[in-house]
Every structure is written in structure tokens, then in C-alpha cells.
Design a protein around this motif. Structure first.
Motif, PDB file in Angstrom:
ATOM      1  N   GLN A 337      -8.607  51.244  26.601  1.00 56.86           N
ATOM      2  CA  GLN A 337      -8.720  52.138  25.446  1.00 56.86           C
ATOM      3  C   GLN A 337      -9.211  51.421  24.192  1.00 56.86           C
ATOM      4  N   VAL A 338      -8.694  50.225  23.937  1.00 54.49           N
ATOM      5  CA  VAL A 338      -9.036  49.518  22.701  1.00 54.49           C
ATOM      6  C   VAL A 338     -10.461  48.992  22.799  1.00 54.49           C
ATOM      7  N   PRO A 339     -11.332  49.341  21.859  1.00 48.22           N
ATOM      8  CA  PRO A 339     -12.742  48.937  21.951  1.00 48.22           C
ATOM      9  C   PRO A 339     -12.940  47.456  21.632  1.00 48.22           C
ATOM     10  N   LYS A 375      -6.760  40.410  18.108  1.00 49.66           N
ATOM     11  CA  LYS A 375      -5.334  40.090  18.265  1.00 49.66           C
ATOM     12  C   LYS A 375      -4.701  40.949  19.361  1.00 49.66           C
ATOM     13  N   ILE A 376      -5.066  42.235  19.415  1.00 46.43           N
ATOM     14  CA  ILE A 376      -4.514  43.131  20.439  1.00 46.43           C
ATOM     15  C   ILE A 376      -4.938  42.672  21.832  1.00 46.43           C
ATOM     16  N   HIS A 377      -6.234  42.413  22.007  1.00 47.57           N
ATOM     17  CA  HIS A 377      -6.727  41.994  23.327  1.00 47.57           C
ATOM     18  C   HIS A 377      -6.098  40.668  23.760  1.00 47.57           C
ATOM     19  N   GLU A 378      -5.988  39.719  22.839  1.00 48.24           N
ATOM     20  CA  GLU A 378      -5.406  38.412  23.189  1.00 48.24           C
ATOM     21  C   GLU A 378      -3.947  38.559  23.608  1.00 48.24           C
ATOM     22  N   SER A 379      -3.184  39.356  22.862  1.00 46.97           N
ATOM     23  CA  SER A 379      -1.759  39.501  23.194  1.00 46.97           C
ATOM     24  C   SER A 379      -1.575  40.253  24.511  1.00 46.97           C
ATOM     25  N   LEU A 380      -2.442  41.232  24.801  1.00 44.60           N
ATOM     26  CA  LEU A 380      -2.347  41.949  26.078  1.00 44.60           C
ATOM     27  C   LEU A 380      -2.617  41.011  27.254  1.00 44.60           C
ATOM     28  N   ILE A 381      -3.632  40.160  27.108  1.00 44.63           N
ATOM     29  CA  ILE A 381      -3.948  39.191  28.173  1.00 44.63           C
ATOM     30  C   ILE A 381      -2.802  38.202  28.348  1.00 44.63           C
ATOM     31  N   ASP A 382      -2.246  37.715  27.224  1.00 43.12           N
ATOM     32  CA  ASP A 382      -1.152  36.736  27.295  1.00 43.12           C
ATOM     33  C   ASP A 382       0.095  37.341  27.938  1.00 43.12           C
ATOM     34  N   VAL A 383       0.392  38.608  27.622  1.00 43.29           N
ATOM     35  CA  VAL A 383       1.565  39.260  28.219  1.00 43.29           C
ATOM     36  C   VAL A 383       1.379  39.397  29.729  1.00 43.29           C
ATOM     37  N   GLU A 398       7.503  37.923  24.036  1.00 42.75           N
ATOM     38  CA  GLU A 398       8.644  38.717  24.506  1.00 42.75           C
ATOM     39  C   GLU A 398       8.809  39.974  23.661  1.00 42.75           C
ATOM     40  N   GLU A 399       8.555  39.833  22.347  1.00 37.44           N
ATOM     41  CA  GLU A 399       8.641  41.000  21.460  1.00 37.44           C
ATOM     42  C   GLU A 399       7.548  42.006  21.800  1.00 37.44           C
ATOM     43  N   VAL A 400       6.336  41.526  22.119  1.00 38.65           N
ATOM     44  CA  VAL A 400       5.243  42.417  22.524  1.00 38.65           C
ATOM     45  C   VAL A 400       5.609  43.132  23.825  1.00 38.65           C
ATOM     46  N   PHE A 401       6.171  42.391  24.780  1.00 38.39           N
ATOM     47  CA  PHE A 401       6.590  42.962  26.070  1.00 38.39           C
ATOM     48  C   PHE A 401       7.613  44.079  25.858  1.00 38.39           C
ATOM     49  N   ASP A 402       8.666  43.783  25.082  1.00 36.61           N
ATOM     50  CA  ASP A 402       9.722  44.774  24.851  1.00 36.61           C
ATOM     51  C   ASP A 402       9.179  46.003  24.130  1.00 36.61           C
ATOM     52  N   SER A 403       8.273  45.786  23.179  1.00 39.58           N
ATOM     53  CA  SER A 403       7.720  46.905  22.410  1.00 39.58           C
ATOM     54  C   SER A 403       6.894  47.821  23.303  1.00 39.58           C
ATOM     55  N   ASN A 407       7.639  51.768  24.231  1.00 36.55           N
ATOM     56  CA  ASN A 407       6.677  52.630  23.530  1.00 36.55           C
ATOM     57  C   ASN A 407       6.726  52.431  22.018  1.00 36.55           C
ATOM     58  N   ARG A 408       6.906  51.190  21.598  1.00 35.29           N
ATOM     59  CA  ARG A 408       6.866  50.849  20.176  1.00 35.29           C
ATOM     60  C   ARG A 408       5.639  49.991  19.891  1.00 35.29           C
ATOM     61  N   VAL A 409       5.220  49.982  18.636  1.00 36.51           N
ATOM     62  CA  VAL A 409       4.085  49.149  18.229  1.00 36.51           C
ATOM     63  C   VAL A 409       4.591  47.724  18.015  1.00 36.51           C
ATOM     64  N   PRO A 410       4.036  46.733  18.699  1.00 35.43           N
ATOM     65  CA  PRO A 410       4.475  45.343  18.483  1.00 35.43           C
ATOM     66  C   PRO A 410       4.279  44.918  17.033  1.00 35.43           C
ATOM     67  N   GLN A 411       5.205  44.104  16.538  1.00 37.88           N
ATOM     68  CA  GLN A 411       5.100  43.621  15.159  1.00 37.88           C
ATOM     69  C   GLN A 411       3.792  42.877  14.934  1.00 37.88           C
ATOM     70  N   LEU A 412       3.312  42.198  15.966  1.00 41.72           N
ATOM     71  CA  LEU A 412       2.073  41.432  15.867  1.00 41.72           C
ATOM     72  C   LEU A 412       0.886  42.327  15.530  1.00 41.72           C
ATOM     73  N   TRP A 413       0.941  43.591  15.953  1.00 43.22           N
ATOM     74  CA  TRP A 413      -0.164  44.517  15.712  1.00 43.22           C
ATOM     75  C   TRP A 413       0.005  45.297  14.411  1.00 43.22           C
ATOM     76  N   GLY A 414       1.183  45.277  13.846  1.00 41.30           N
ATOM     77  CA  GLY A 414       1.467  46.129  12.686  1.00 41.30           C
ATOM     78  C   GLY A 414       1.198  45.480  11.348  1.00 41.30           C
ATOM     79  N   THR A 415       0.493  44.357  11.341  1.00 42.68           N
ATOM     80  CA  THR A 415       0.271  43.638  10.082  1.00 42.68           C
ATOM     81  C   THR A 415      -0.928  44.169   9.299  1.00 42.68           C
ATOM     82  N   ALA A 416      -1.864  44.857   9.963  1.00 39.54           N
ATOM     83  CA  ALA A 416      -3.082  45.311   9.279  1.00 39.54           C
ATOM     84  C   ALA A 416      -2.791  46.479   8.342  1.00 39.54           C
TER      85      ALA A 416
END
Length: 598
Positions: A337-339, A375-383, A398-403, A407-416
Motif C-alpha cells: 500500500q505505501v508508495p 522510515k516506514i519501509h525500513e521498519s517493515l522490512i526490519d520487523v 518491538e514497539e512497531v511489532f506491538d503497534s 492496529n495502532r500507529v507505531p511511534q516511529l511513524w507518528g513523528t511527521a
């Protein structure tokens, strides 16, 4: 008194504070009643030496010592623990008592708690309970102390009502206060003395001075948000005016139950308060719409459900997918989904001869969104690699995994940009934001902008002001905004405005826009938010002064305070108030939002 009876010189007494509670006046009243002298000190930076001397003096003389707000001097608490241990091993005066007050704090010494008697003072809930508490603690001497009782008694009741309303508005969340302030009995006590003093000193009631001291100096001293300060002034102007003294049974709200009783005895005021209805207070008593109660209940329910969700076990039932499998599936879908990032270098070259402020905004927005996409693509690959055991799972992953699992937005993605949306709606919203920028690049400047689609919407508005200032040769400091609400659909707008921009996608909370008559109206039941029409944000040199305009604050998202790094407030948008006074909408907490929580 019961606690005092059970205590000794060897047992400190701790008041465990909650928001809005202040035991100082109650303690001093008790000391006066039993004929004991009490020395008090509010702890903080640099108070350790005076506190030590005061404690040593109290141990010798038998005075009571009260250290308030121990949580503000938590670094000195280990020293206090040693002092308590020392005098308990000695022979303190039999009348000596050590009183402490402290908010719950994880670093407060456990030995002091184990040795002490604990008292917690919860502030009363509900208007009636708050009124009863203040009048029941009032003595005949206090009630009759003013030389102008016909004025003082009515204004005193207004002050008691004002204090109760300020406390109880907190239950409405952001519709009540942007920030929940800890108003307490000390604020009321100071204002009570101000009323008595100024009524005795002046022949005519000095309304401006009284309002200023209450709304700005005393209660207002706690208020840090400009919109909250406006609300405070609005309440003070209503409850402290000539009408309170001249109109019999002056109405405190549109509900006929609540009014200022005519001059009477202290007992008559207590009887009136006792006759008030019990149970939950109607929102109209605070100037709120009935929907405000529903918004409060929904927020409490959301917090409860989030808590329950966080307690769910991380195991799968027989035959069901494991959490790891669910996250891997979600990661694969998100990657599709993410371009990919936009070609910023090519877009910059295409716009190298365009030095307009809006072109700068476009390039900055693309750069920020590209950074987020990477950042989204890198974190998805790393997870995914972490789940497969190919890389080490860090705390961040681990926070990205739990989020993703919840069905929550990871903190790593919510900085923009700030958002309260769940992961699914957030992704759809994110793709819509990218589409707006792609359309701008491919088709040119949009005729209608979605302001909520920018990571930095204030920068876009500043660019509009800069463009207008350059075009008209006017200093940007001289420009302000005029807001024209358009009664048009986006598809019918075919030309650009001469100045400013057409803005879509705003929402209004606490009220509704009347499309036919072009002004604010009351929302329907259960209609907590509604969409606003397109608004023309027009830079003007001199703003036309119009009465009956409500300055609606515009926020980026429902948390109106935002964060320390990213405030939510942007500017005030002037809207026609309609048949209601602008103060009516101020008490309703009406505001515009760029985005909702769902």
C-alpha cells in the motif's frame, strides 16, 4: 480530629494529594480549634535548610510542623527520612506533630510511608457537592464579616458557584478545558478575602478590579492556555456583574434551578443548596451542550478499552494464526500500500525557476513525506526480518511489532504529523496526503487545498501571507486574515482566488454550521463533530470589524494542547455567531479541527 487522636509525636501524618485538593486551611482550622500553633512551609528548591530548622524547633517547642508539596522537593526526602528516624529515637515534645502533603510519587521514601498515618482528600464531584462543601466549612463569622452584607452574600455565592463550575468543567475534556487545572480551596479563599476587602474599601463596587484579580491574578495565575484564559474571563464577566446585585434570583445558567438566592442567613443558603437536584449535573449548568456528556463518556470508554486491549495475552488459540503470522501478513499488505518516495531531485529541477513561497512549501512537504515513506519501509522490512530471526529485535522494533498487532500507529511513524487514528484509517489518510502532493506536482497548484494534508500547515499559511505581501508590496506584519465561508462544492470552483486560498476538510466540534443562513447553530443530538464548508483564507491589510463574530480556535487534531514539541493550536478563525452571543460558543468550547480521531 480522629487521625490526630490516633497520632503521636513519633508518627508523621501524610496527606496524599489529588488534583484540586489542598488541606492547608483544614489543618490550620484544626490547630486553632485545639489551641495548637502550626508552622508551615511549601517545599521546593533551596528550602532544605529552613525546613530542617523549622523541624528542630517544632521538636523542642511542641509546635506542629507542616511541610507542603513534598513531591516538589523529592531529592530532600531521604534527608527528611533520616531526620524522622533521628527524632523518633530521641524524646520529642509530646505535643509535636509532623504533617506532610505530597502527590503520589514513585521516589517517595517507603520508610516514611510505613511509619506514617495516611490521609487522602478527594475533592467532591458534582456542583451540589462542591457548593455544600464550601458552605458547610464556612462559619457565621466569615459569612457576616463584610460591612456590605447585601452585596457580599450574593457575590460570595457567585464566587462559590464560579469555583464549582471551574472544577467540574474538567470532566468534559477538551470541551471543558484545554488543560485540566488544579484549582483548589486556596484560590477560593484568596478571592473571598478580595471580595470582602474591596467591598469594604470602596463606596461603589470596583467591578474591573475584582474581575481582574479573580480572572487574571488568582485563578488566572494557574491558566497557561490562551483559549482557557478567554473562557475564564467569560465566566467571570457573567458571574461578577451589576446584574447579580440588581436582578432578583439572578440566573446562573439557562436552567431555572440554579440562581443566586436573595439576601438571607447562612443556614438559608445551605438549605437552598440542599434543595438542588442530586445526581449527574446537566451540561447546560456549565454552558455546555448535552453532547458534551457523550463526548466525555466516549473518551472514558476508549481509555477503558485500550487498557483491556493492552492486557490481552500474546498467544494464539488452536488453529488460529499466531501474533507473528498476523504481523507478517500486515507488514506485507502495508508494503504494497505505501508508495515509493517521490523524485524530489526531478521535482526540484522542474521548479528551480519558481521561487514562490508555495513552491518552497511543496518541496519541503515532499521531503518530509519522503523521509516518512523511507522510515516506514525500513521498519517493515526490519520487523519481518526480526520475526524470522534474521536481525535482533530492538526495543524500537518491538514497539512497531506491538503497534501493528494492535492496529495502532507505531511511534516511529507518528513523528511527521500528529494523529489519533488507528493504523488502518491512518494509512488511508496518509495515502490521501501523498495523492494531494502528487496532484500538485502533476497538475499544478490546486484550486482548493486540503490544509490537514500538510505536515506543517502553519508554514503553508505563512507562505500565503508572503505571496500576498510580495504581490501587493505590503509588509507581512501588516497582514491579517479574513475568513469567508463559501457555500459552494469543490467541483464548482473553477478559478483561483485573487488572494489567499480556498481551504477544505475542516471539522467543527461543539457546534454546527448552518449552510442556509451562514452562521453557527447548535448541533443535533449525538452529532459531536461535523464538516465545515470550504473557507476562503484571505490575507487583508485591514480587517473589517464586525460584531457577533466568534473567534473559533483552529487545532491540528483533537488533543488541543498538542505536545511540547508540536503545539496543536494554529490560529483563530472568525465565524458568524448567529443568534447566540459569542460568549455562548466560548462556554461550549467550540473549535475547528484539521483532523478527527477516526
Amino acid at each position: 480530629e480522629l487521625i490526630l487522636r490516633d497520632s503521636t509525636a513519633y508518627t508523621p501524618i501524610i496527606f496524599v494529594l489529588s488534583a484540586g485538593s489542598d488541606p492547608t486551611s483544614l489543618l490550620k482550622s484544626l490547630a486553632e480549634k485545639v489551641g495548637q500553633e502550626v508552622e508551615d512551609l511549601s517545599l521546593g528548591a533551596g528550602q532544605d535548610v529552613p525546613a530542617t530548622l523549622m523541624l528542630e524547633k517544632g521538636i523542642r517547642s511542641g509546635n506542629w510542623v507542616f511541610f507542603a508539596n513534598c513531591h516538589l522537593s523529592i531529592s530532600w526526602m531521604p534527608s527528611l527520612e533520616q531526620l524522622i528516624e533521628s527524632y523518633c529515637n530521641g524524646k520529642p515534645h509530646k505535643d509535636f506533630r509532623l504533617w506532610l502533603s505530597c502527590m503520589p510519587h514513585p521516589s517517595f521514601p517507603i520508610p516514611i510511608l510505613q511509619r506514617s498515618l495516611k490521609i487522602t482528600t478527594e475533592p467532591p464531584t458534582g456542583l451540589k457537592a462542591n457548593l455544600q462543601r464550601l458552605y458547610n466549612n464556612m462559619t457565621e463569622e466569615q459569612f457576616e464579616k463584610c460591612g456590605k452584607p447585601e452585596f457580599y452574600k450574593k457575590l460570595l455565592f457567585s464566587l462559590v458557584w464560579f469555583h464549582a463550575v471551574l472544577l467540574e468543567r474538567r470532566k468534559f475534556g477538551s470541551l471543558g478545558w484545554n488543560i485540566p487545572y488544579g484549582f483548589n480551596f486556596s484560590d477560593f479563599s484568596v478571592c473571598e478575602n478580595i471580595l470582602c476587602l474591596y467591598l469594604d474599601e470602596y463606596e461603589e463596587v470596583p467591578w474591573d478590579a475584582i474581575r481582574y484579580l479573580i480572572a487574571e491574578a488568582n485563578y488566572g495565575g494557574r491558566v497557561t492556555d490562551n483559549q482557557d484564559r478567554r473562557l475564564l474571563r467569560c465566566c467571570v464577566n457573567q458571574y461578577f456583574s451589576e446584574d447579580v446585585l440588581t436582578i432578583p434570583n439572578f440566573q446562573l445558567s439557562i436552567l431555572p434551578t440554579f440562581y443566586v438566592p436573595d439576601d438571607g442567613t447562612l443556614q438559608s443558603y445551605r438549605e437552598y443548596i440542599k434543595s438542588l437536584p442530586t445526581g449527574p449535573d446537566h451540561p447546560e449548568a456549565f454552558g455546555q451542550h448535552p453532547n458534551a456528556d457523550m463526548a466525555s463518556h466516549l473518551n472514558e470508554t476508549r481509555i477503558l478499552l485500550d487498557t483491556i486491549l493492552s492486557l490481552q495475552p500474546m498467544t494464539a488459540q488452536a488453529g488460529a494464526k499466531t501474533p507473528e503470522e498476523l504481523v507478517l501478513d500486515s507488514c506485507a499488505q502495508l508494503q504494497e500500500q505505501v508508495p515509493k518516495p517521490m523524485d524530489l531531485e526531478k521535482i526540484s529541477k522542474d521548479n528551480e525557476h519558481n521561487s514562490s513561497p508555495l513552491s518552497v512549501v511543496l518541496l519541503q512537504e515532499i521531503a518530509r513525506y519522503n523521509f516518512l515513506i523511507v522510515k516506514i519501509h525500513e521498519s517493515l522490512i526490519d520487523v519481518q526480518n526480526g520475526v524470522k530471526g534474521l536481525v535482533v529485535i530492538t526495543k524500537e522494533l518491538e514497539e512497531v511489532f506491538d503497534s501493528i498487532l494492535n492496529n495502532r500507529v507505531p511511534q516511529l511513524w507518528g513523528t511527521a504529523y500528529p494523529s489519533l487514528k488507528a493504523l488502518g484509517p491512518w494509512v488511508r489518510d496518509f495515502l490521501t496526503r501523498i495523492d494531494q502532493l502528487r496532484q500538485w506536482v502533476d497538475e499544478g497548484v490546486p484550486k482548493v487545498f486540503w490544509l490537514g494534508g500538510f505536515t506543517f500547515p502553519s508554514g503553508f499559511l505563512t507562505a500565503l501571507l508572503q505571496s500576498s505581501a510580495r504581490r501587493n508590496g505590503i509588509p507581512i506584519d501588516h497582514l491579517t486574515w479574513e475568513f469567508i465561508v463559501m457555500n459552494q462544492e469543490e467541483s464548482s470552483i473553477q478559478v483561483y482566488p485573487k488572494e489567499g486560498a480556498y481551504i477544505k476538510g475542516l471539522f467543527i466540534e461543539g457546534a454546527k454550521w448552518d449552510y442556509d443562513n451562514a452562521h453557527l447553530i447548535e448541533p443535533k443530538p449525538m452529532e459531536l463533530t461535523s464538516a465545515m464548508p470550504i473557507i476562503h483564507f484571505k490575507p487583508v491589510d485591514k480587517k473589517r470589524s464586525m460584531k457577533a463574530l466568534y473567534a473559533a480556535p483552529l487545532y491540528m487534531y483533537p488533543i488541543r494542547t498538542g505536545s511540547r514539541e508540536r503545539p496543536s493550536y494554529m490560529l483563530n478563525v472568525d465565524l458568524k455567531a448567529g443568534s447566540k452571543d459569542p460568549n455562548h460558543w466560548t462556554k461550549r468550547g467550540v473549535a475547528l479541527l484539521l483532523a478527527l480521531a477516526n
